[in-house]
Design a protein around this motif. Structure first.
Motif, PDB file in Angstrom:
ATOM      1  N   PHE A  72     -12.207   0.824  -4.265  1.00 55.39           N
ATOM      2  CA  PHE A  72     -11.054   1.197  -5.245  1.00 55.39           C
ATOM      3  C   PHE A  72     -11.681   1.770  -6.502  1.00 55.39           C
ATOM      4  O   PHE A  72     -12.554   1.638  -7.105  1.00 55.39           O
ATOM      5  CB  PHE A  72     -10.589  -0.375  -5.896  1.00 55.39           C
ATOM      6  CG  PHE A  72      -9.454   0.118  -6.766  1.00 55.39           C
ATOM      7  CD1 PHE A  72      -8.118   0.406  -6.354  1.00 55.39           C
ATOM      8  CD2 PHE A  72      -9.646  -0.242  -8.291  1.00 55.39           C
ATOM      9  CE1 PHE A  72      -7.175   0.378  -7.334  1.00 55.39           C
ATOM     10  CE2 PHE A  72      -8.671  -0.167  -9.223  1.00 55.39           C
ATOM     11  CZ  PHE A  72      -7.109   0.267  -8.773  1.00 55.39           C
ATOM     12  N   ASP A 100      -5.628   3.315  -9.881  1.00 50.04           N
ATOM     13  CA  ASP A 100      -4.089   3.279  -9.446  1.00 50.04           C
ATOM     14  C   ASP A 100      -3.551   4.583  -9.123  1.00 50.04           C
ATOM     15  O   ASP A 100      -2.413   4.835  -8.842  1.00 50.04           O
ATOM     16  CB  ASP A 100      -3.284   2.298 -10.286  1.00 50.04           C
ATOM     17  CG  ASP A 100      -2.773   2.874 -11.641  1.00 50.04           C
ATOM     18  OD1 ASP A 100      -3.523   4.102 -12.083  1.00 50.04           O
ATOM     19  OD2 ASP A 100      -2.238   2.483 -12.598  1.00 50.04           O
ATOM     20  N   TYR A 136      -9.474  -0.807   2.505  1.00 51.09           N
ATOM     21  CA  TYR A 136      -9.320  -2.162   2.856  1.00 51.09           C
ATOM     22  C   TYR A 136     -10.073  -2.632   4.011  1.00 51.09           C
ATOM     23  O   TYR A 136     -10.386  -1.708   5.149  1.00 51.09           O
ATOM     24  CB  TYR A 136      -8.000  -2.804   2.956  1.00 51.09           C
ATOM     25  CG  TYR A 136      -7.157  -2.879   1.701  1.00 51.09           C
ATOM     26  CD1 TYR A 136      -7.062  -3.878   0.987  1.00 51.09           C
ATOM     27  CD2 TYR A 136      -6.783  -1.592   1.101  1.00 51.09           C
ATOM     28  CE1 TYR A 136      -6.162  -4.132  -0.361  1.00 51.09           C
ATOM     29  CE2 TYR A 136      -5.836  -1.872  -0.058  1.00 51.09           C
ATOM     30  CZ  TYR A 136      -5.974  -2.914  -0.805  1.00 51.09           C
ATOM     31  OH  TYR A 136      -5.284  -2.820  -1.926  1.00 51.09           O
ATOM     32  N   LYS A 139      -1.635  -0.371  -7.736  1.00 56.72           N
ATOM     33  CA  LYS A 139      -3.140  -0.588  -7.691  1.00 56.72           C
ATOM     34  C   LYS A 139      -3.722  -0.813  -6.221  1.00 56.72           C
ATOM     35  O   LYS A 139      -4.895  -0.770  -5.901  1.00 56.72           O
ATOM     36  CB  LYS A 139      -3.402  -1.904  -8.357  1.00 56.72           C
ATOM     37  CG  LYS A 139      -2.746  -2.994  -8.162  1.00 56.72           C
ATOM     38  CD  LYS A 139      -3.252  -4.229  -9.020  1.00 56.72           C
ATOM     39  CE  LYS A 139      -2.632  -5.392  -8.391  1.00 56.72           C
ATOM     40  NZ  LYS A 139      -1.189  -5.511  -8.162  1.00 56.72           N
ATOM     41  N   GLU A 140      -2.520  -0.705  -5.144  1.00 57.14           N
ATOM     42  CA  GLU A 140      -3.143  -1.258  -3.915  1.00 57.14           C
ATOM     43  C   GLU A 140      -3.376  -0.040  -3.132  1.00 57.14           C
ATOM     44  O   GLU A 140      -2.517   0.464  -2.327  1.00 57.14           O
ATOM     45  CB  GLU A 140      -1.762  -1.792  -3.202  1.00 57.14           C
ATOM     46  CG  GLU A 140      -1.635  -3.345  -3.725  1.00 57.14           C
ATOM     47  CD  GLU A 140      -0.694  -3.461  -4.750  1.00 57.14           C
ATOM     48  OE1 GLU A 140      -0.447  -4.416  -5.476  1.00 57.14           O
ATOM     49  OE2 GLU A 140      -0.272  -2.263  -5.348  1.00 57.14           O
ATOM     50  N   ARG A 141      -4.371   0.624  -3.475  1.00 60.60           N
ATOM     51  CA  ARG A 141      -4.925   1.960  -2.990  1.00 60.60           C
ATOM     52  C   ARG A 141      -6.367   1.516  -2.623  1.00 60.60           C
ATOM     53  O   ARG A 141      -7.144   0.796  -3.170  1.00 60.60           O
ATOM     54  CB  ARG A 141      -4.772   3.127  -4.138  1.00 60.60           C
ATOM     55  CG  ARG A 141      -3.319   3.460  -4.235  1.00 60.60           C
ATOM     56  CD  ARG A 141      -3.286   4.604  -5.506  1.00 60.60           C
ATOM     57  NE  ARG A 141      -2.018   4.784  -5.751  1.00 60.60           N
ATOM     58  CZ  ARG A 141      -1.429   5.705  -5.753  1.00 60.60           C
ATOM     59  NH1 ARG A 141      -1.727   7.032  -5.342  1.00 60.60           N
ATOM     60  NH2 ARG A 141       0.140   5.877  -6.013  1.00 60.60           N
ATOM     61  N   GLY A 142      -6.824   2.756  -1.775  1.00 58.32           N
ATOM     62  CA  GLY A 142      -8.446   2.612  -1.531  1.00 58.32           C
ATOM     63  C   GLY A 142      -8.654   2.147  -0.285  1.00 58.32           C
ATOM     64  O   GLY A 142      -7.668   2.427   0.874  1.00 58.32           O
ATOM     65  N   ASN A 180      -9.993  -5.413  -0.511  1.00 53.90           N
ATOM     66  CA  ASN A 180     -10.473  -4.178  -0.963  1.00 53.90           C
ATOM     67  C   ASN A 180     -11.759  -3.769  -1.370  1.00 53.90           C
ATOM     68  O   ASN A 180     -12.236  -4.298  -2.311  1.00 53.90           O
ATOM     69  CB  ASN A 180      -9.446  -3.813  -2.143  1.00 53.90           C
ATOM     70  CG  ASN A 180      -9.337  -2.356  -2.612  1.00 53.90           C
ATOM     71  OD1 ASN A 180     -10.403  -1.540  -2.317  1.00 53.90           O
ATOM     72  ND2 ASN A 180      -8.203  -1.864  -3.187  1.00 53.90           N
ATOM     73  N   THR A 186       0.884  -1.010  -0.095  1.00 53.86           N
ATOM     74  CA  THR A 186      -0.169  -0.032  -0.122  1.00 53.86           C
ATOM     75  C   THR A 186       0.859   1.253   0.045  1.00 53.86           C
ATOM     76  O   THR A 186       0.354   2.236  -0.266  1.00 53.86           O
ATOM     77  CB  THR A 186      -0.936   0.052   1.215  1.00 53.86           C
ATOM     78  OG1 THR A 186      -0.136  -0.009   2.627  1.00 53.86           O
ATOM     79  CG2 THR A 186      -2.050  -1.132   1.072  1.00 53.86           C
TER      80      THR A 186
END
Length: 772
Positions: free
Chosen positions: A205, A208, A191, A186-189, A202, A157
């Protein structure tokens, strides 16, 4: 996880990440680098090395989050941008570190479970994305109030902005992942875990480019949550620029579905980071602190900003919006900038924190350079300063606040100075700046006094200086120099005249060089050199740590680097430009006002073994040499391209032998770059060999043995006894993952001094055991 780390270790060992075109690092690769470092520490003959913490004891470093236990003011937790996680159990009289053995010292956010304060979640990776922020390694948990920790994943993240623990179920946790600082991922948002971090999903989302920068929960219905999404990236030449898509989202089913709630909020094309807060006493009321970059007014004639640049547009800045229907519609209440300055201006990307008093939905707090308080729901504002004249100093640049729900007069605030606490709603504050050694040093250097003094540039504070005999936590010798402010800004290379320690050359910021005579009174001691008025003179560019050097052959000869190199032969009175523009001068890599970061300029200057043999490197990766004929020759060929030239170190023993340190942290690249030439730049070869993958920041050659080198990286300090064929870990009692940004060996006393970015200054008083 273990299989992933193992495979990455194999790749690292094979050299796949030491190539010129290495890609942005993943979290798994960072964890593997830390594992490799731990192995080096375990096998090091110096694993028990004892460094002495010198200080300083006048300021801590940037505090990113604070927390306490309701009803118990003796217990506090403090998370620091690059200084790790700390705890006190005696109301701040003493603090102890909790995270020294973990893979990162970069803290994003912390949260105690409301149902059990012994359960602590730690999100790593500072989300404020300063120029020198460091990435995290995911999320950790402790079930025993910080005694032990378990890594729970989310290592990719990059940064974590907020953690929300369910009010009754400590295994249900929501995490705001804001993503990498310098690259897209892409590891955003948002969780969610329902099993205490064993598995994650996730649940929000966008893309990215867009991460979650804030989360808030309805205190009466935990299925209702608000998420602030932020489309952002930092460039080497630009602060975050407003981009479309910075929406607030709402869920009423615990994250299964989300919708944008923007009615009444400004168009997102010219907004940035948004902070959100729900009123505990009336959860129908929700506040949003919007970083609004729409035009407020035209600049006044001659109006300049804090960098003395002509103001081209005055933006709205910190705008406060309120919803009375749980975010369905919004009404603008006011603009904090109408009431006091400075607050956030065009740099709300580092602030935008807002809180609501738990018992009064109309009393709100907004945080920027100052602390702001409103008693009427955001319509009007005043600076929230202590009114008791015996209060401690509270510092500026505020990033965190915690309320004690059992005693709302008890509050904790985190800022760039460290941690402050009040027991009477802000009438009087207590700071703990002298208790927490988390100061962030960019550079360190020395004078030739006996015993010598250390000078260093400190994030957000300016330049500090203290005697090398100081020890943190112990009284200083009154006859020697305790830690104090010294000439220079927060980002500067510092040079002290070896023949007169009162004469100091340093920059205020971005290469604005000044000469200071510390023997004179404050009103006349400092002389800014107008030639280097970066900002006021549009054509000039200088790096944050602009290269500055006093010649080792003549103390009256001074070199200073902007995009050109300048030389003075009379102690800084007169200057001559001695080079062409040494950068690429690429117009596409120049920022736009007011977001521009000065880039493409000189970062490193070094002299060779003979007078007028000179080397210079730039922040866009060019390396040059010049001799007595004054003709400049580029010697970049054979080096990785476009990397920040952190150090140039000509050998004191062998003519034509030069070391170059390159750093690519600003591309999220963790490859360690140390190169050497034995033919004065015709050919280069790497000598980083078995260093754990981490950006290298500094290098020094031993004063007695040409085969011994010392280097500092983003995860520790190392030495080699064979010219770089193999490296030995030297951390000893220093936190494992601390960043070492600068180091030197005192030429007379032969003490090794390191400046860390997050844990102050350390000294190794005797390096003879290392030289054997």
């Amino acid at each position: 996880m273990r299989n992933t780390i193992l495979s990455v270790i194999i790749l690292l060992g094979s050299g796949s990440l030491t190539g010129i075109n290495a890609q942005p690092a993943t979290g798994a690769q960072r964890l593997a680098a830390f594992t490799k470092q731990q192995a080096l520490l375990a096998q090091s003959p110096y694993k028990d090395l004892q460094w002495r913490l010198v200080g300083p004891d006048v300021r801590s470093g940037r505090c990113t989050d604070v927390a306490g236990v309701p009803g118990n003011p003796d217990i506090m937790y403090a998370a620091f941008a690059t200084g790790g996680l700390w705890k006190t159990t005696d109301r701040g009289n003493s603090w102890f570190p909790l995270f020294d053995k973990q893979a990162t010292q970069s803290m994003g956010n912390i949260a105690l479970a409301p149902s059990n304060p012994d359960i602590l979640y730690v999100g790593t990776g500072e989300a404020n994305i300063f120029r020198s922020s460091l990435p995290g390694a995911g999320i950790y948990s402790s079930q025993d109030a910080g005694k032990t920790f378990q890594h729970l994943g989310l290592e990719n993240t990059g940064t974590i902005a907020r953690i929300i623990v369910h009010p009754t179920d400590p295994k249900t946790v929501y995490v705001a992942a804001s993503g990498n600082e310098w690259s897209y991922n892409k590891e955003r948002g948002v969780y969610l875990t329902n099993d205490g971090g064993k598995t994650w999903k996730n649940i929000l989302f966008v893309d990215d480019h867009t991460g979650c920068i804030d989360l808030a929960i309805d205190p009466t219905d935990p299925k209702i949550m608000y998420a602030s999404m932020w489309n952002r990236i930092r460039r080497r030449w630009s602060d975050p620029v407003p981009e479309d898509g910075d929406h607030i989202y709402k869920t009423v089913d615990g994250g299964k579905t989300w919708k944008i709630i923007g009615e009444g909020l400004p168009d997102t094309k010219m907004t940035g980071r948004i902070g959100i807060a729900v009123a505990y006493s009336n959860p129908n009321i929700v506040y949003a602190f919007v970083d609004d970059h729409n035009k407020k007014r035209d600049p006044n004639p001659g109006e300049t900003d804090s960098y003395q640049r002509q103001v081209q547009k005055v933006v709205i800045g910190g705008a406060i919006y309120r919803s009375s229907d749980k975010g369905e519609t919004w009404v603008k209440m006011g603009e904090v900038h109408d009431y006091f300055k400075p607050f956030s201006g065009t740099y709300g990307w580092v602030f935008s924190q807002i809180r609501v008093h738990p018992l009064n939905a109309n009393r709100i707090y907004a945080f920027g350079v100052n602390k702001g308080i409103s008693q009427d729901g955001g319509k009007s504002w005043k600076i929230w300063d202590p009114t008791d004249t015996t209060s401690d100093y509270t510092h500026g640049d505020n990033h965190a606040m915690w309320f004690d729900l059992k005693n709302t007069d008890h509050m904790i605030v985190g800022n760039d100075g460290g941690v402050t606490m009040t027991m009477n709603a802000g009438v009087k504050w207590k700071n703990y700046f002298d208790k927490l050694p988390t100061t962030q040093f960019y550079t360190v250097t020395y004078d030739m006094e006996k015993p010598f003094n250390i000078f260093g540039a400190v994030q957000d504070e300016g330049t500090m200086s203290g005697n090398e005999t100081n020890t943190f936590g112990k009284s200083s010798d009154e006859k020697l120099r305790p830690w104090r402010m010294a000439p220079g800004g927060e980002g500067t290379q510092i040079q002290v005249d070896p023949d007169n320690s009162n004469i100091v050359f340093s920059s205020s910021y971005y290469g604005r060089l000044m000469r200071t005579d510390m023997s004179l009174s404050d009103t006349v001691r400092q002389r800014p050199i107008k030639l280097f008025s970066v900002g006021a003179i549009d054509s000039l560019r200088a790096d944050w740590l602009a290269g500055t050097l006093i010649s080792k052959y003549d103390h009256n000869r001074i070199y200073h680097g902007l995009q050109h190199l300048y030389q003075s032969d009379d102690g800084g009175k007169n200057w001559t430009m001695i080079s062409p523009d040494l950068s690429y001068n690429d117009k596409s890599h120049m920022g736009v006002y007011p977001y521009l970061i000065y880039h493409q300029a000189i970062t490193s200057i070094a002299e060779g073994n003979i007078p007028f043999a000179l080397y210079a490197g730039t922040d866009d990766g060019r390396v040059w040499k010049v001799g007595a004929n004054k003709s400049w020759t580029e010697i970049t060929k054979g080096l990785p391209l476009n990397k920040y030239v952190a150090r140039i170190v000509p050998s004191r023993f062998i003519p034509g032998k030069v070391y170059v340190v390159l750093n690519d942290r600003r591309q999220d690249n963790i490859t360690p770059y140390i190169y050497v030439t034995s033919d004065n730049g015709v050919t280069w070869k790497p000598v980083s060999s078995n260093l754990p993958p981490a950006p290298v920041n500094c290098l020094a050659e031993d004063l007695d043995n040409p085969q011994i080198l010392y280097c500092g990286t983003d995860i520790g300090v190392y030495m080699t006894k064979n010219g770089g064929k193999s490296w030995i870990a030297l951390n000893g009692n220093i936190p494992a993952s601390v960043a070492v940004d600068d180091l030197f060996i005192h030429p007379r006393d032969k003490k090794l001094v390191i400046g860390t970015y997050g844990r102050g200054v350390y000294i190794l008083d005797d390096i003879q055991p290392l030289q054997k």
